[in-house]
Design an enzyme around this catalytic site. Structure first.
Site, PDB file in Angstrom:
ATOM      1  N   ASP A 228     -16.508  17.314 -58.153  1.00  0.00           N
ATOM      2  CA  ASP A 228     -15.666  18.198 -58.977  1.00  0.00           C
ATOM      3  C   ASP A 228     -14.829  17.436 -60.002  1.00  0.00           C
ATOM      4  OD1 ASP A 228     -15.037  20.816 -59.691  1.00  0.00           O
ATOM      5  OD2 ASP A 228     -13.181  20.804 -58.528  1.00  0.00           O
ATOM      6  N   ASP A 266     -22.301  22.289 -58.882  1.00  0.00           N
ATOM      7  CA  ASP A 266     -21.564  21.726 -60.022  1.00  0.00           C
ATOM      8  C   ASP A 266     -21.915  20.274 -60.335  1.00  0.00           C
ATOM      9  OD1 ASP A 266     -20.264  24.145 -60.308  1.00  0.00           O
ATOM     10  OD2 ASP A 266     -18.414  23.486 -59.343  1.00  0.00           O
ATOM     11  N   ASP A 418     -10.741  29.413 -54.285  1.00  0.00           N
ATOM     12  CA  ASP A 418     -11.244  28.457 -55.271  1.00  0.00           C
ATOM     13  C   ASP A 418     -10.238  27.341 -55.528  1.00  0.00           C
ATOM     14  OD1 ASP A 418     -13.609  29.933 -55.804  1.00  0.00           O
ATOM     15  OD2 ASP A 418     -12.476  31.284 -57.077  1.00  0.00           O
TER      16      ASP A 418
END
Length: 444
Positions: A228, A266, A418
């Site tokens: 991330d 991601d 999230d």
């Protein structure tokens, strides 16, 4: 003999009668039927259905596992009775499933789900067609499956929502969370919280429990080095070498059991945002993960495919190519995102087209529908923020796909935050919030 997937040998009879036997030759004969790709069985006069029988032996059944028997059949005249049975292939011939069907003169497909009450490597499938006068029965596309989508996706008994429910049965929100979240099949995420020394055993335990239930587990690998890129879900393994060790152990835990694996959400969509020195390494790490996971015989592997409003299809396809998509089944769209299914499916098809242009045809894609029931536009027609936005809703439950998608899946766990943002400013990424869950269930 196989214990997962399709347990029938030569179920379409493309190899003639290989793998199949017939009973009393005076009562029943077998012959391949090339024009229809099936098996024609001719029965002479027989007093009982079981006097004219054909079938297949050596089927492994597991007690408590879910199975689906399916086949297509017709007869030379209408109203022909046929008994179909799966069970023990020796004394006392105990059935696991037994059903009487009636055949017409046109092909009819029969689907028979059941749970096996027994464990045996000596299971048997039989079709019993004895009639009081001669008849010809044609059978094709015989399948006996377990741990596939046909038997259903596995429901995580220890999801964050399930843990919350066990501890909060008296909460007024408990019934809706149990009905709408806890009972629904979705993904189980494995990450750096599963230590290298433990992750193999952790994965093995989970996929074994799913296999014992005769269902297909959805699992996510989420321990990428520099995960991330310092965002809300930052973390992962502390070096590239440690990540290789972790993903190797993760793959070993799957073993020869079925699993649908989503690889590092991601990781590719963010690759070009990493420091220059780490970009090539990111592609190599995803490529390594794709290769070791695809080497598992019953794993269906999907790499990160971003979402419809992030990268252009051609850019996503180039990243997938660099990350070894040719080794995988395909890619996953909109993980933890809110884009509506039609938008995501259109994007997925565009990426497939670009991959084909790059010389990688046949790729599939799956779409995360866990939170896209209202799409990703707010009341002003603006695209919502990615982090706990208001006004979202649960999407289509995990199922066979639509709009070009191979499957629609709950990959993100609904109710898990999230990050400390949006309508969940006090809930860190990955923690379950009954407040967030209620908003998704009721759509506000």
């Amino acid at each position: 003999m196989p214990i997962y997937g399709d347990l029938i040998n030569n179920g379409s009879f493309t190899a003639g009668t290989t793998g199949w036997w017939a009973g009393n030759p005076a009562m029943v004969t077998l012959a391949a039927d090339p024009p229809t790709g099936g098996l024609a069985t001719a029965s002479t006069d027989a007093l009982n259905l079981y006097d004219a029988v054909f079938g297949q032996d050596g089927i492994t059944l597991r007690a408590g596992a879910a199975y689906t028997l399916s086949f297509t059949a017709r007869a030379s005249r209408a109203g022909v009775a046929m008994r179909v049975a799966v069970g023990l292939g020796q004394e006392p011939w105990t059935p696991a499933e037994e059903r009487l069907v009636t055949l017409g003169t046109v092909d009819t497909t029969f689907v028979m789900p059941f749970v096996s009450p027994m464990s045996t490597p000596k299971g048997q499938l039989t079709f019993q067609i004895g009639q009081e006068s001669s008849v010809t029965v044609t059978v094709t596309e015989v399948r006996l499956t377990t741990c596939t989508v046909r038997e259903g996706f596995y429901t995580d008994p220890d999801s964050n929502a399930a843990k919350w429910l066990r501890a909060n049965r008296g909460d007024v929100r408990a019934p809706m969370i149990e009905r709408s979240l806890v009972s629904q099949p979705g993904a189980h995420w494995f990450g750096d919280w599963n230590k290298i020394a433990d992750v193999e055993a952790n994965v093995r335990s989970y996929v074994t429990a799913a296999a014992d239930a005769g269902q297909l587990p959805i699992i996510v690998a989420y321990a990428m080095y520099l995960r991330d890129n310092n965002g809300e879900s930052s973390g992962g393994m502390k070096s590239a070498d440690l990540y290789r060790q972790w993903i190797n152990a993760f793959a070993a835990g799957i073993g020869d059991r079925p699993a649908l694996v989503v690889v590092e959400p991601d990781s590719l969509a963010q690759a070009e945002y990493l420091p220059q020195a780490n970009r090539a390494e990111r592609y190599e790490l995803v490529k390594h993960a794709a290769q070791v996971l695809a080497a598992r015989p019953l794993a269906r592997v999907y790499l990160d495919g971003g979402n419809a409003t992030w990268l252009k299809p051609v850019d996503m396809a180039l990243r997938l190519q660099k990350a070894g998509i040719a080794s995988a089944k395909g890619f996953a769209i909109a993980v933890a995102n809110f884009d509506a299914s039609d938008i995501s499916c259109a994007y997925g098809q565009q990426v497939v087209q670009e991959l084909t242009r790059l010389g990688i045809p046949g790729c599939k894609f799956v779409v995360d529908t866990s939170r896209n029931g209202h799409g990703a536009m707010d009341t002003a027609g603006q695209h919502v923020d990615y982090c706990n936005p208001a006004g979202r809703r649960l999407g289509a439950p995990s199922s066979i796909g639509a709009g070009g998608a191979e499957y629609l899946l709950w990959i993100k766990v609904p109710g898990d935050s999230d990050g400390k943002c949006g309508v969940g400013p006090d809930v860190k990424a990955g923690d379950f919030s009954p407040y967030l869950a209620q908003r998704l269930i009721e759509g506000w």
